[in-house]
Design a protein around this motif. Structure first.
Motif: not given
Length: 794
Positions: A321, A324, A545, A685, A687
């Motif tokens: 990701p 993050s 991602a 989540d 991210n």
């Protein structure tokens, strides 16, 4: 006292086996370029004094005074590994002294070393948290020595950094004061640990590499044997065995990178050291497989490692990701150590390719251009929630950076018999002794901004040897070993030029190196030209991602889009055609002098009450990733959308997005997550930015919107953050809304229930109210915190 000493970095009569290739010590490599030399200077003049002063201000030096009985205030610092920050900055300062003499700094180090020595117990034990005998001992250290070493005491971790610092200080000054302290401690470890004695593995690896350095410096084989023991004793079947600390299997049975990324890379480095010094092939087999796992599945395009903040760990294969991304600065430094050792073992340029990628990108981003602000994680995207900090309670990355930068010249060259390896292209002059004779090598280059490098060879007399010049993978249209990242289809093949004294020269390619074998004479000059052109990189399709996106690379430098250079200070809404022409422009006054990339692109914005997007053409500017976040918080992305679905159109303004946020959580960087209009995939989540009250539990907390004007409102929706079962946040026990009337807060009259469902918006309807502010009161669960992904008001 020290006996039979041979300087670390040279084989010495007592070190019978070692790496087949040896680094040319950084003391013999004098960097003079316009890229690295200024950064090393800032480290010496700003970062090292700053970190020494922070060690004083934050009580780290006081820990040693308490242990020595010279300070009685019944206090201690926060973490049991805080001692290592002093060791690491002493190591960095010692390296710095080798480059440039500084009598005042040397005297200060003498004072610090005397304080450290006074804190050492008679038998050599050195761990201030136990020796200082506070009223409330630190929970991590246990009642007895070593009993919590496999968990969190960090006793051996502290020793490892002590050993590294001691050898560096001895090399720099010739003084044995710190080395004798380290020898006393190492001798204690030798007497205590071993099969049939204390059979414990280090909870956080680094003592292994510290011991191998001590072995090289002193010739005491017991230190090498103990380093091997600490690797061999690691394994399953103990209370703290697991993937997190790489003890879920015996080290020789591990074939993929798992767990805490810094611990892991330090361990792989230690395995390489012990393999080189003992000839152990099982270690080599394991770390070769693990290296393949990392470069093919777990390496960020910046060279960073460690995908998740949950355990500061490697993720699953292809789990990379961006927003993050953890990619800890310490992990980047450890990745350089590991890849450098892999090169010394195998002599293959692919390891230097990974090392160079990390050096110029994911490592260098860890420190500000000013040298006094630092990143702990190094994300590849941001909404502005990431900012470098002046200090961290857990300051490992800061002190690690101070010790790494001055040692950087030691990665430029390697040597083996009459073979000299040129690994990095850095303006420098190096004095090198090969069996065939002494030579001086000078590089003149404006790398990484330009691809031309002149290498001048000046032997004391005509000398025959083989010169191995690394041809960077990016110059061969292969940005990384393996296929995790690759040039976009249609990228033209680069043409490399190598001239000897102005004429084309024959060479053979061997393990990524152009090998020129001849008798060299004074004034021989090799002219290299690597075409430094913009490359658009794509990621393996299994990296979710990065789908529909490309990254920009020019030479070894990875680029990013950052708010200050782009329209409306926004970059998440930008789309650039993957065939767009990109122009490189050097800007000497920007970010201490950088080449920026400019291209045409489109930005997309949403409108109120309309599904149609407003698109506008704009010039898109990218800067080197290492230089981002030097102009205040703002948006940033490394991976640039070329597909519309991958971009995030700029949301239309709403009541919430225009509101001023306040809350009972102290970290104001989180506040923007409440109204950034970023749609989460689910409650866990991470991210996207999120807000939380961790580590609070069971309390009543609040968040508040102060509107930009008075509005009539009648509904509010909240999307809860819940990172169960492993994290510390759960949906709240209950919540309520209050609106402001004059100076009073009154509860809204809800006509629907206050929901606490996961993975969706929980909307409450209430009788319309006219107000300038709305407050949410949240009852946290009894054994967890709670958090919020997004809070909407209508």
């Amino acid at each position: 006292m020290i006996r039979g000493t041979s300087i670390a970095g040279t084989a010495g009569g007592q070190v019978k086996k070692d790496y087949p290739i040896q680094p040319v010590p950084f003391t013999q490599v004098h960097v003079s370029d316009s890229f690295w030399a200024p950064k090393i200077k800032v480290n010496a003049e700003v970062s090292i004094p700053y970190t020494l002063e922070q060690c004083r201000k934050t009580g780290r030096i006081d820990n040693f005074l308490r242990a020595a009985g010279k300070l009685s205030d019944d206090k201690m610092t926060e973490y049991t590994f805080d001692d290592t920050d002093l060791y690491k900055v002493i190591e960095g300062a010692s390296y710095s002294l080798q480059v440039k003499k500084n009598p005042e700094l040397e005297r200060y180090l003498d004072t610090l070393i005397a304080i450290i020595g006074a804190a050492q117990e008679k038998d050599g034990y050195l761990y201030t948290f136990r020796t200082m005998k506070t009223t409330h001992p630190h929970a991590w250290m246990g009642v007895k020595r070593w009993e919590k070493e496999e968990d969190l005491s960090h006793e051996l971790y502290n020793s490892g950094h002590l050993f590294e610092a001691a050898v560096a200080h001895y090399q720099a000054t010739g003084k044995t004061t710190l080395l004798n302290i380290a020898i006393k401690n190492a001798d204690l470890l030798v007497s205590v640990f071993g099969f049939g004695k204390e059979e414990r593995f280090p909870g956080h690896q680094i003592v292994e590499t510290g011991l191998t350095r001590m072995y090289r410096a002193t010739g005491k084989k017991e230190y090498l044997d103990l380093a091997k023991f600490f690797l061999d004793v690691r394994g399953p079947g103990k209370p703290n065995s697991g993937e997190y600390n790489q003890s879920y299997k015996k080290v020789t049975e591990q074939h993929e990178a798992v767990g805490h990324a810094v611990r892991a890379a330090y361990m792989y480095t230690g395995m390489a050291d012990v393999a080189a010094l003992t000839g152990n092939q099982q270690y080599l087999s394991a770390i070769d497989d693990i290296w393949q796992d990392v470069v093919n599945r777990k390496l960020y395009v910046t060279g960073g490692i460690g995908a998740t903040g949950n355990g500061e760990a490697f993720g699953h294969a292809y789990e990379l990701p961006n927003m993050s991304a953890y990619a800890e600065t310490c992990a980047a430094i450890a990745n350089v150590y590991w890849n450098s050792r892999m090169f010394l073992l195998h002599g293959d340029a692919k390891y230097i390719d990974v090392m160079e990628r990390t050096l110029y990108n994911g490592l260098l981003s860890g420190v500000s251009l000013s040298g006094d602000h630092f990143f702990y994680p190094n994300p590849l995207a941001s909404m502005g929630q990431h900012q470098r900090s002046a200090w961290f309670g857990c300051a490992c990355c800061i002190s690690n950076m101070t010790r790494f930068l001055p040692s950087m010249p030691g990665y430029v060259y390697g040597q083996h018999a009459d073979h000299l390896y040129v690994n990095l292209f850095v303006g420098n002059t190096a004095d090198i002794t090969l069996p065939a004779g002494k030579i001086t090598v000078t590089q003149q280059t404006n790398y990484p901004w330009e691809g031309r490098t002149d290498i001048m060879i000046a032997p004391a007399k005509a000398t025959a040897f083989a010169l191995h010049i690394r041809i960077p993978g990016w110059a061969l249209n292969k940005p990384v070993p393996g296929n995790l990242y690759f040039d976009a289809p249609g990228t033209p093949q680069k043409k490399i030029s190598i001239l000897l004294n102005g004429q084309p020269v024959k060479y053979r390619m061997e393990k990524g190196y152009a090998v020129l074998e001849r008798t060299w004479k004074t004034n021989d000059k090799i002219s290299l030209d690597f075409p430094i052109e913009v490359q658009k990189l794509m990621a393996d399709s299994l990296v979710e991602a990065d789908k529909g996106r490309f990254a920009l690379q020019r030479g070894p430098i990875i680029y990013c889009l950052e708010g200050p250079d782009n329209k409306d200070a926004t970059v998440q809404n930008i789309i650039v055609d993957k065939n767009a022409a990109v122009q490189a422009v050097y800007k000497p006054s920007l970010l201490n002098g950088v080449t920026v990339l400019e291209m045409k692109g489109v930005s997309a914005s949403r409108q109120l009450n309309s599904p149609a997007l407003v698109k506008s053409a704009q010039t898109v500017t990218a800067i080197p990733y290492y230089a981002w976040a030097n102009r205040g918080p703002g948006e940033m992305t490394v991976w640039i959308p070329f597909e519309e679905a991958a971009a995030r159109p700029k949301p239309a303004p709403t009541i919430a997005s225009k509101s001023k946020v306040s809350a009972s959580a102290p970290n104001k960087k989180m506040y923007m997550a409440l109204n950034d209009q970023y749609e989460p995939r689910d409650s866990k989540d991470n991210n996207v930015p999120y807000f939380h009250w961790w580590p609070k539990q069971g309390s009543v907390e609040w968040v508040q919107y102060d509107f930009d004007q008075e509005y009539t409102i009648s509904s509010s929706s909240v999307y809860w953050y819940d990172d169960g079962p492993f994290g510390g946040c759960r949906v709240p026990a209950s919540w309520k809304l209050y609106y402001k009337k004059g100076n009073e807060w009154l509860p809204v009259q809800n006509v629907s229930s206050y929901g606490t469902a996961k993975d969706q918006y929980n909307t409450v309807q209430f009788d319309p109210v006219k107000t300038t502010a709305l407050k949410m009161e949240v009852q946290l669960p009894s054994e967890n915190a709670s958090g919020i992904q997004e809070w909407i008001v209508k």
